[in-house]
Design an enzyme around this catalytic site. Structure first.
Site, short mmCIF file in Angstrom:
data_model
loop_
_atom_site.label_atom_id
_atom_site.label_comp_id
_atom_site.label_asym_id
_atom_site.label_seq_id
_atom_site.Cartn_x
_atom_site.Cartn_y
_atom_site.Cartn_z
N PRO A 29 -78.97 -14.35 -34.31
CA PRO A 29 -80.30 -14.83 -34.71
C PRO A 29 -80.44 -15.25 -36.17
O PRO A 29 -81.16 -14.62 -36.95
CB PRO A 29 -81.19 -13.63 -34.38
CG PRO A 29 -80.30 -12.46 -34.58
CD PRO A 29 -78.94 -12.91 -34.11
N CYS A 30 -79.82 -16.35 -36.52
CA CYS A 30 -79.93 -16.87 -37.89
C CYS A 30 -81.36 -17.33 -38.20
O CYS A 30 -81.72 -17.44 -39.37
CB CYS A 30 -78.93 -17.98 -38.12
SG CYS A 30 -78.96 -19.31 -36.90
N HIS A 31 -82.18 -17.54 -37.18
CA HIS A 31 -83.58 -17.93 -37.41
C HIS A 31 -84.38 -16.80 -38.03
O HIS A 31 -85.46 -17.03 -38.56
CB HIS A 31 -84.23 -18.39 -36.09
CG HIS A 31 -84.27 -17.36 -35.02
ND1 HIS A 31 -83.18 -17.12 -34.19
CD2 HIS A 31 -85.24 -16.49 -34.63
CE1 HIS A 31 -83.50 -16.15 -33.34
NE2 HIS A 31 -84.75 -15.75 -33.60
#
Length: 160
Positions: free
Chosen positions: A126-128
């Site tokens: 989850p780089c968001h």
């Protein structure tokens, strides 16, 4: 041997890529750092059943943490950052500086940002969930509107 499939999602088509049956890529349309299509291998839906099932459960709000086997190709530093991304809880965010500090190098926030941008398996890794030091939305390979929608979705504030 690589194979790929394309699935629909609330965030547009997602291209899933597997190498020897293990997920190694999840790419959005117009994603920055998206590899060339010819590197994805032949179209074959068969190795992606579990990935599709978990992604659908995530998009339905039923799954908070992915348990898929992944084959992430990157430098040792990038892989360390990507591992740290998977530790950010669903619905929460961390700043680049917080991630750098968690890695034991508070001065490495820029390097963390670069590694974050090269994440080959967005959403699942989850780089968001990474934001600026002041909480502002900063770069996202899938585009800032998608990042905002993903964060709003996880926080339960999405307006669809």
């Amino acid at each position: 041997m690589k194979q790929h499939t394309v699935i629909t999602s609330p965030y547009g088509p997602l291209t899933l890529v597997a190498e020897d049956g293990v997920l190694c890529g999840l790419y959005m349309t117009d994603q920055r750092h998206r590899p060339a299509e010819e590197t994805f291998g032949d179209r074959d839906d068969s190795p992606f059943g579990e990935a599709e099932e978990q992604l659908r459960a995530y998009f339905d709000g039923e799954l908070k943490e992915f348990t898929l086997e992944l084959r992430l190709t990157g430098t040792p530093f990038q892989r360390t950052v990507w591992d740290q991304l998977r530790r950010i809880p669903y619905g929460e965010t961390r700043s680049y500086g917080e991630l750098a500090a968690a890695l034991g190098n508070p001065a490495a926030s820029r390097a963390v940002g670069l590694a974050n941008g090269k994440n080959p398996v967005g959403i699942i890794v989850p780089c968001h969930r990474v934001v600026g030091a002041d909480g502002s939305l900063t770069g996202y390979g899938g585009g800032l509107p998608r990042k905002r929608r993903l964060l709003d979705f996880e926080r339960g504030t999405a307006l669809f």
